[in-house]
Scaffold this motif. Structure first.
Motif, PDB file in Angstrom:
ATOM      1  N   ARG A  28      31.378  31.931  41.671  1.00 36.85           N
ATOM      2  CA  ARG A  28      31.950  32.682  40.564  1.00 36.85           C
ATOM      3  C   ARG A  28      33.470  32.785  40.745  1.00 36.85           C
ATOM      4  NH1 ARG A  28      27.931  36.865  42.092  1.00 36.85           N
ATOM      5  NH2 ARG A  28      25.978  36.372  41.087  1.00 36.85           N
ATOM      6  N   ASP A  29      34.220  32.248  39.826  1.00 41.20           N
ATOM      7  CA  ASP A  29      35.676  32.352  39.878  1.00 41.20           C
ATOM      8  C   ASP A  29      36.081  33.444  38.901  1.00 41.20           C
ATOM      9  OD1 ASP A  29      38.385  32.131  39.877  1.00 41.20           O
ATOM     10  OD2 ASP A  29      38.441  29.967  39.590  1.00 41.20           O
ATOM     11  N   TYR A  30      36.184  34.675  39.399  1.00 42.36           N
ATOM     12  CA  TYR A  30      36.477  35.812  38.539  1.00 42.36           C
ATOM     13  C   TYR A  30      37.898  35.764  37.997  1.00 42.36           C
ATOM     14  CZ  TYR A  30      32.100  37.797  40.252  1.00 42.36           C
ATOM     15  OH  TYR A  30      30.779  38.007  40.554  1.00 42.36           O
ATOM     16  N   LYS A  31      38.826  35.203  38.774  1.00 41.13           N
ATOM     17  CA  LYS A  31      40.204  35.130  38.308  1.00 41.13           C
ATOM     18  C   LYS A  31      40.301  34.246  37.062  1.00 41.13           C
ATOM     19  CE  LYS A  31      43.748  34.844  40.939  1.00 41.13           C
ATOM     20  NZ  LYS A  31      44.741  34.359  41.921  1.00 41.13           N
ATOM     21  N   THR A  32      39.625  33.107  37.110  1.00 44.21           N
ATOM     22  CA  THR A  32      39.632  32.219  35.955  1.00 44.21           C
ATOM     23  C   THR A  32      38.934  32.867  34.771  1.00 44.21           C
ATOM     24  OG1 THR A  32      39.682  30.236  37.342  1.00 44.21           O
ATOM     25  CG2 THR A  32      38.919  29.966  35.083  1.00 44.21           C
ATOM     26  N   ALA A  33      37.800  33.533  35.047  1.00 38.54           N
ATOM     27  CA  ALA A  33      37.063  34.202  33.972  1.00 38.54           C
ATOM     28  C   ALA A  33      37.901  35.291  33.320  1.00 38.54           C
ATOM     29  CB  ALA A  33      35.767  34.794  34.526  1.00 38.54           C
ATOM     30  N   LEU A  34      38.655  36.034  34.137  1.00 43.67           N
ATOM     31  CA  LEU A  34      39.517  37.089  33.593  1.00 43.67           C
ATOM     32  C   LEU A  34      40.645  36.485  32.769  1.00 43.67           C
ATOM     33  CD1 LEU A  34      40.376  40.049  33.393  1.00 43.67           C
ATOM     34  CD2 LEU A  34      41.587  39.763  35.582  1.00 43.67           C
ATOM     35  N   GLN A  35      41.236  35.404  33.271  1.00 43.74           N
ATOM     36  CA  GLN A  35      42.325  34.744  32.553  1.00 43.74           C
ATOM     37  C   GLN A  35      41.846  34.272  31.180  1.00 43.74           C
ATOM     38  OE1 GLN A  35      45.480  34.478  33.868  1.00 43.74           O
ATOM     39  NE2 GLN A  35      46.190  33.666  31.907  1.00 43.74           N
ATOM     40  N   GLU A  36      40.649  33.671  31.150  1.00 40.70           N
ATOM     41  CA  GLU A  36      40.096  33.185  29.885  1.00 40.70           C
ATOM     42  C   GLU A  36      39.813  34.345  28.934  1.00 40.70           C
ATOM     43  OE1 GLU A  36      36.696  31.007  31.144  1.00 40.70           O
ATOM     44  OE2 GLU A  36      37.846  29.215  31.718  1.00 40.70           O
ATOM     45  N   MET A  37      39.391  35.476  29.496  1.00 43.21           N
ATOM     46  CA  MET A  37      39.074  36.639  28.672  1.00 43.21           C
ATOM     47  C   MET A  37      40.328  37.182  27.970  1.00 43.21           C
ATOM     48  SD  MET A  37      37.542  40.362  29.822  1.00 43.21           S
ATOM     49  CE  MET A  37      35.896  39.753  30.175  1.00 43.21           C
ATOM     50  N   VAL A  38      41.415  37.335  28.742  1.00 43.81           N
ATOM     51  CA  VAL A  38      42.614  37.964  28.154  1.00 43.81           C
ATOM     52  C   VAL A  38      43.380  36.994  27.263  1.00 43.81           C
ATOM     53  CG1 VAL A  38      42.800  39.553  30.094  1.00 43.81           C
ATOM     54  CG2 VAL A  38      44.118  37.425  30.123  1.00 43.81           C
ATOM     55  N   ALA A  49      40.326  39.480  47.949  1.00 40.19           N
ATOM     56  CA  ALA A  49      40.737  40.734  47.315  1.00 40.19           C
ATOM     57  C   ALA A  49      41.114  40.507  45.855  1.00 40.19           C
ATOM     58  CB  ALA A  49      41.909  41.348  48.075  1.00 40.19           C
ATOM     59  N   GLU A  50      41.789  39.403  45.569  1.00 44.64           N
ATOM     60  CA  GLU A  50      42.137  39.079  44.183  1.00 44.64           C
ATOM     61  C   GLU A  50      40.886  38.850  43.341  1.00 44.64           C
ATOM     62  OE1 GLU A  50      46.526  36.917  44.669  1.00 44.64           O
ATOM     63  OE2 GLU A  50      44.700  35.711  44.454  1.00 44.64           O
ATOM     64  N   GLN A  51      39.923  38.117  43.887  1.00 42.53           N
ATOM     65  CA  GLN A  51      38.678  37.863  43.164  1.00 42.53           C
ATOM     66  C   GLN A  51      37.943  39.169  42.869  1.00 42.53           C
ATOM     67  OE1 GLN A  51      37.301  35.223  41.823  1.00 42.53           O
ATOM     68  NE2 GLN A  51      38.631  33.594  42.548  1.00 42.53           N
ATOM     69  N   ASN A  52      37.901  40.056  43.839  1.00 40.06           N
ATOM     70  CA  ASN A  52      37.214  41.333  43.642  1.00 40.06           C
ATOM     71  C   ASN A  52      37.956  42.214  42.636  1.00 40.06           C
ATOM     72  OD1 ASN A  52      35.051  40.811  45.360  1.00 40.06           O
ATOM     73  ND2 ASN A  52      36.168  41.512  47.169  1.00 40.06           N
ATOM     74  N   ALA A  53      39.271  42.148  42.652  1.00 40.11           N
ATOM     75  CA  ALA A  53      40.050  42.902  41.665  1.00 40.11           C
ATOM     76  C   ALA A  53      39.809  42.349  40.266  1.00 40.11           C
ATOM     77  CB  ALA A  53      41.541  42.837  42.015  1.00 40.11           C
ATOM     78  N   ALA A  54      39.726  41.022  40.170  1.00 40.14           N
ATOM     79  CA  ALA A  54      39.466  40.395  38.873  1.00 40.14           C
ATOM     80  C   ALA A  54      38.069  40.757  38.365  1.00 40.14           C
ATOM     81  CB  ALA A  54      39.610  38.878  38.984  1.00 40.14           C
ATOM     82  N   ARG A  55      37.108  40.793  39.267  1.00 43.51           N
ATOM     83  CA  ARG A  55      35.745  41.168  38.873  1.00 43.51           C
ATOM     84  C   ARG A  55      35.722  42.607  38.351  1.00 43.51           C
ATOM     85  NH1 ARG A  55      31.028  40.719  43.224  1.00 43.51           N
ATOM     86  NH2 ARG A  55      32.504  42.036  44.367  1.00 43.51           N
TER      87      ARG A  55
END
Length: 223
Positions: free
Chosen positions: A153-163, A209-215
């Protein structure tokens, strides 16, 4: 039984425990041996052993997750579907002792029977070799799978796509702290959306930590 022990990666000092774990109530009820017991008591114990080991792992591995998320993740890992996957990986159905009617009715592939048998086997390992042995098997067949799914799971990419659904959105990540000795340091990270903090996370590396923050940000924005 030796083939199953090889698949488990564990050799029993008391093989009778494994036999008991594989004995369904339908078989015990049809047996002429009145002292024969089904695996139901082991299933009861195995359910608690599994729940404790998974809860302990999640608590230590995900220091940023709130109680609700921990509960949901644990439930997903110990649910019937998850245990059936373990049973299928072990080919457990072939080793079960079933009554004639249950066997003829497809009991070897029945999800509830397979899931119960996995819990019973875990209890048998626990009684035979202690919690450390049970934890190794749970780690191998259940928790490592959770880690593999989490790693994918790449939460950073998922967050970027969301915003990016709206133009002009800016995401920034900020290191807010680092605690502990060098060999076990825990980093704290915040992610800001247009200057406002939307998620916080911790990890044993800045990337984690970045991934968890993005999640956390994804969960907050979805609310």
């Amino acid at each position: 039984m030796e083939a199953l022990e090889e698949k488990l990666g564990y050799q029993f000092e008391q093989p009778a425990l494994l036999e008991n774990a594989l004995t369904h109530s339908s078989y015990a009820n049809e047996s002429r041996d009145r002292e024969m017991q089904s695996n139901e008591r082991l299933e009861f114990l195995g359910d608690s052993v599994l729940g404790m080991v998974v809860a302990d792992y999640l608590y230590r591995a995900h220091p940023d997750l709130p109680e609700g998320d921990l509960t949901r993740t644990r439930a997903a890992l110990v649910c019937e579907g998850s245990l059936v996957e373990v049973a299928q990986q072990l080919g457990l159905g072939a080793y079960l002792k079933l009554g004639k009617g249950e066997d003829a009715g497809g009991g070897r592939t029945r999800p509830s029977i397979l899931a119960d048998a996995v819990e019973a086997v875990l209890a048998a390992v626990y009684l035979d070799g202690g919690i450390g042995s049970a934890r190794k098997i749970i780690r191998r067949f259940i928790l490592d799978r959770e880690e593999e799914k989490g790693a994918s799971r790449d939460y950073k990419t998922a967050l970027q796509e969301m915003v990016q659904r709206e133009s002009g959105q800016v995401l920034t990540y900020r290191l807010t702290g680092a605690e502990g000795p060098d060999h076990a340091k825990v980093f704290s990270m915040e992610v800001d959306l247009n200057g406002a903090t939307v998620g916080q996370g911790k990890g044993h590396s800045k990337k984690e930590a970045e991934q968890n923050a993005a999640r956390a940000a994804i969960e907050a924005l979805n609310r």
